[in-house]
Design a protein around this motif. Sequence first.
Motif, PDB file in Angstrom:
ATOM      1  N   PHE A 164       0.849  -1.186   0.000  1.00 15.72           N
ATOM      2  CA  PHE A 164       0.000   0.000   0.000  1.00 15.72           C
ATOM      3  C   PHE A 164       0.890   1.243   0.000  1.00 15.72           C
ATOM      4  O   PHE A 164       1.933   1.263   0.652  1.00 15.72           O
ATOM      5  CB  PHE A 164      -0.915   0.004   1.226  1.00 15.72           C
ATOM      6  CG  PHE A 164      -1.914  -1.118   1.241  1.00 15.72           C
ATOM      7  CD1 PHE A 164      -3.202  -0.927   0.781  1.00 15.72           C
ATOM      8  CD2 PHE A 164      -1.555  -2.379   1.708  1.00 15.72           C
ATOM      9  CE1 PHE A 164      -4.120  -1.964   0.781  1.00 15.72           C
ATOM     10  CE2 PHE A 164      -2.464  -3.423   1.720  1.00 15.72           C
ATOM     11  CZ  PHE A 164      -3.748  -3.221   1.252  1.00 15.72           C
ATOM     12  N   GLN A 165       0.454   2.246  -0.738  1.00 17.11           N
ATOM     13  CA  GLN A 165       1.256   3.467  -0.882  1.00 17.11           C
ATOM     14  C   GLN A 165       0.640   4.632  -0.121  1.00 17.11           C
ATOM     15  O   GLN A 165      -0.566   4.836  -0.142  1.00 17.11           O
ATOM     16  CB  GLN A 165       1.393   3.851  -2.352  1.00 17.11           C
ATOM     17  CG  GLN A 165       2.196   5.135  -2.581  1.00 17.11           C
ATOM     18  CD  GLN A 165       2.381   5.436  -4.043  1.00 17.11           C
ATOM     19  OE1 GLN A 165       3.207   4.809  -4.712  1.00 17.11           O
ATOM     20  NE2 GLN A 165       1.617   6.377  -4.575  1.00 17.11           N
ATOM     21  N   ARG A 181      11.257   1.084  -1.993  1.00 19.02           N
ATOM     22  CA  ARG A 181      10.001   1.272  -1.264  1.00 19.02           C
ATOM     23  C   ARG A 181       9.700   2.742  -0.945  1.00 19.02           C
ATOM     24  O   ARG A 181       8.542   3.136  -0.855  1.00 19.02           O
ATOM     25  CB  ARG A 181      10.054   0.511   0.067  1.00 19.02           C
ATOM     26  CG  ARG A 181      10.204  -1.006  -0.062  1.00 19.02           C
ATOM     27  CD  ARG A 181       8.884  -1.678  -0.386  1.00 19.02           C
ATOM     28  NE  ARG A 181       8.974  -3.131  -0.206  1.00 19.02           N
ATOM     29  CZ  ARG A 181       8.608  -3.764   0.903  1.00 19.02           C
ATOM     30  NH1 ARG A 181       8.135  -3.069   1.924  1.00 19.02           N
ATOM     31  NH2 ARG A 181       8.728  -5.068   0.991  1.00 19.02           N
ATOM     32  N   ILE A 182      10.753   3.547  -0.752  1.00 14.53           N
ATOM     33  CA  ILE A 182      10.565   4.931  -0.292  1.00 14.53           C
ATOM     34  C   ILE A 182      11.270   5.868  -1.261  1.00 14.53           C
ATOM     35  O   ILE A 182      12.447   5.678  -1.577  1.00 14.53           O
ATOM     36  CB  ILE A 182      11.122   5.121   1.133  1.00 14.53           C
ATOM     37  CG1 ILE A 182      10.410   4.172   2.092  1.00 14.53           C
ATOM     38  CG2 ILE A 182      10.939   6.566   1.598  1.00 14.53           C
ATOM     39  CD1 ILE A 182      11.106   3.994   3.408  1.00 14.53           C
ATOM     40  N   SER A 183      10.570   6.879  -1.726  1.00 14.18           N
ATOM     41  CA  SER A 183      11.146   7.804  -2.702  1.00 14.18           C
ATOM     42  C   SER A 183      10.794   9.243  -2.360  1.00 14.18           C
ATOM     43  O   SER A 183       9.734   9.524  -1.794  1.00 14.18           O
ATOM     44  CB  SER A 183      10.647   7.478  -4.115  1.00 14.18           C
ATOM     45  OG  SER A 183       9.249   7.699  -4.214  1.00 14.18           O
ATOM     46  N   CYS A 184      11.707  10.137  -2.700  1.00 14.40           N
ATOM     47  CA  CYS A 184      11.490  11.579  -2.535  1.00 14.40           C
ATOM     48  C   CYS A 184      11.929  12.246  -3.836  1.00 14.40           C
ATOM     49  O   CYS A 184      13.049  12.026  -4.307  1.00 14.40           O
ATOM     50  CB  CYS A 184      12.316  12.134  -1.372  1.00 14.40           C
ATOM     51  SG  CYS A 184      12.008  11.340   0.213  1.00 14.40           S
ATOM     52  N   LEU A 212      16.542  14.916   2.579  1.00 18.99           N
ATOM     53  CA  LEU A 212      15.628  13.781   2.689  1.00 18.99           C
ATOM     54  C   LEU A 212      16.260  12.498   2.148  1.00 18.99           C
ATOM     55  O   LEU A 212      15.951  11.400   2.629  1.00 18.99           O
ATOM     56  CB  LEU A 212      14.325  14.072   1.940  1.00 18.99           C
ATOM     57  CG  LEU A 212      13.379  15.086   2.589  1.00 18.99           C
ATOM     58  CD1 LEU A 212      12.253  15.462   1.629  1.00 18.99           C
ATOM     59  CD2 LEU A 212      12.789  14.528   3.886  1.00 18.99           C
ATOM     60  N   ASN A 213      17.133  12.638   1.147  1.00 17.64           N
ATOM     61  CA  ASN A 213      17.778  11.468   0.549  1.00 17.64           C
ATOM     62  C   ASN A 213      19.129  11.151   1.186  1.00 17.64           C
ATOM     63  O   ASN A 213      19.854  10.277   0.694  1.00 17.64           O
ATOM     64  CB  ASN A 213      17.968  11.675  -0.958  1.00 17.64           C
ATOM     65  CG  ASN A 213      16.663  11.549  -1.721  1.00 17.64           C
ATOM     66  OD1 ASN A 213      15.802  10.751  -1.374  1.00 17.64           O
ATOM     67  ND2 ASN A 213      16.503  12.356  -2.771  1.00 17.64           N
ATOM     68  N   SER A 214      19.458  11.846   2.259  1.00 11.08           N
ATOM     69  CA  SER A 214      20.730  11.592   2.930  1.00 11.08           C
ATOM     70  C   SER A 214      20.672  10.269   3.681  1.00 11.08           C
ATOM     71  O   SER A 214      19.615   9.836   4.156  1.00 11.08           O
ATOM     72  CB  SER A 214      21.061  12.732   3.903  1.00 11.08           C
ATOM     73  OG  SER A 214      20.133  12.762   4.970  1.00 11.08           O
ATOM     74  N   GLU A 222       7.706  15.606  -3.185  1.00 14.99           N
ATOM     75  CA  GLU A 222       6.748  14.513  -3.037  1.00 14.99           C
ATOM     76  C   GLU A 222       7.452  13.328  -2.376  1.00 14.99           C
ATOM     77  O   GLU A 222       8.470  12.850  -2.855  1.00 14.99           O
ATOM     78  CB  GLU A 222       6.204  14.107  -4.404  1.00 14.99           C
ATOM     79  CG  GLU A 222       5.129  13.026  -4.353  1.00 14.99           C
ATOM     80  CD  GLU A 222       4.629  12.654  -5.733  1.00 14.99           C
ATOM     81  OE1 GLU A 222       3.471  12.972  -6.054  1.00 14.99           O
ATOM     82  OE2 GLU A 222       5.421  12.070  -6.511  1.00 14.99           O
ATOM     83  N   ILE A 223       6.885  12.880  -1.262  1.00 18.59           N
ATOM     84  CA  ILE A 223       7.443  11.754  -0.507  1.00 18.59           C
ATOM     85  C   ILE A 223       6.466  10.589  -0.599  1.00 18.59           C
ATOM     86  O   ILE A 223       5.284  10.746  -0.292  1.00 18.59           O
ATOM     87  CB  ILE A 223       7.673  12.130   0.965  1.00 18.59           C
ATOM     88  CG1 ILE A 223       8.552  13.389   1.074  1.00 18.59           C
ATOM     89  CG2 ILE A 223       8.309  10.985   1.730  1.00 18.59           C
ATOM     90  CD1 ILE A 223       8.647  13.950   2.466  1.00 18.59           C
ATOM     91  N   LYS A 224       6.960   9.414  -1.015  1.00 14.59           N
ATOM     92  CA  LYS A 224       6.112   8.232  -1.159  1.00 14.59           C
ATOM     93  C   LYS A 224       6.735   7.072  -0.391  1.00 14.59           C
ATOM     94  O   LYS A 224       7.962   6.940  -0.326  1.00 14.59           O
ATOM     95  CB  LYS A 224       5.943   7.839  -2.619  1.00 14.59           C
ATOM     96  CG  LYS A 224       5.142   8.826  -3.457  1.00 14.59           C
ATOM     97  CD  LYS A 224       5.000   8.329  -4.881  1.00 14.59           C
ATOM     98  CE  LYS A 224       4.175   9.286  -5.741  1.00 14.59           C
ATOM     99  NZ  LYS A 224       4.048   8.796  -7.133  1.00 14.59           N
TER     100      LYS A 224
END
Length: 317
Positions: A45-46, A111-114, A72-74, A123-125
Motif C-alpha cells: 500500500f502506498q 520502497r521509499i522515494s522523494c 531527505l535522501n541523505s 513529493e514523498i512516497k
Amino acid sequence: MRSFFDNQNLLAIVWKWKLHLLIVGVVTILAAAVFSSPLFIQPLFQSQARVYPTNTNTFSEESESEQMLEMLNSSDLKWQLIDAFDLTSRFDISTAERFYRTKIMEEYNDRISCKKTEYESIEIKALDAEPVVASAMVDSLIHFYNRKILTLHQEKARENAATILKQLKRKRIAIEEVSEKMEPLRKEYGLLDYEIQAAQVTQGYLLALAEGASSRSVADIKELKANLEERGGAFFLLQKELAGLEAQRDTLANRYDNALIEAEKNSTYTMVIEKPFPADKKAYPIRWLIVLFSLLAVEALALLTIFCVEGIQLSSR
C-alpha cells in the motif's frame, strides 16, 4: 521465402494455429493471475505527502527545494527511518548477511522515494504491506527532516553566539581599560564631558568677569579651564573611543541575544500541503498490467515459434 511473409500467408498460419494460440493465451492469463496474487507477491500500500521547505536559507546555487531533497535522501535520515521502523526485519534482511547495508538501502530506495515536482514541492512516497505503517513512515520522514534541520540551525546559532560572546568580552575589557585611563582625569582634574564642560567653562568665565564674581570663583573656573586646555585633548580622545566601544558593545550584545533566541527557537521547516494517510487500496502489484504484459510476451513467443516451425516445414518440401 518472400511469399512466406506475405500478409495472407501470415494470417493463414495464425488461423491454422488459432486453437493453440487460444489455449496458450488462456493458460498464460490464468498463470499470470495466480502468480501475481497475494499467494506469491505481497501486496503493498502506498502513502504519500507533498511538502514545501520553509524557514530555511540557501547556501549554494541550489534552490531550497533541492536542498530539502538532498537532506531527505541523505543516509542519515534513511538510517533513522530504518531504525525507527526496524525495516531490516520488515524487509526480511538479516544484519548477519555480508552486504546487508547495501541490500537494505536497495530495498529502501525501492520502497521509499522523494522527488521534486514541477511546482518546486517535494513529493514523498512510501510502500508497505500495512497501509498504516506506510503513512507513518512518510510522516516520520518529515518529522526527522524537521528535527535534523532544527539541530543544524541550533548548532550554528550556538556556534555564532559563542563567537559573538568572545567579541563581546573583548569589547568589555577594552571599555574597562579606557575607563581606567579616564578615571584619574575625572578625579584629579574634574573632567567629565569635554564638549559640555568646554562650552560651560568659556561661558562661565566670561560671565564671571562681566559680573565681577569673587576671585575664588574665577580661580576655580581658571583652574578647570587650564585642565581642559592641558588634559582636555587626551580626555576627549578617550571619551570618543569609549563611546565607540560602547556602541560596538551594544551592537554585539544585541546580536548575541538574537543568536541565543535562534539557538533556543523550536521551529518547523516544512509546510505540508498534502498530508499522508493510510491507503484503502493496494498500489503494488498492478495485476492487470502483469497479466497483459505476460499475455503479450507469451503470445509473441508462441507466434515466433509457430513461424519458425512453418518455415522449416516449407523449406523441407
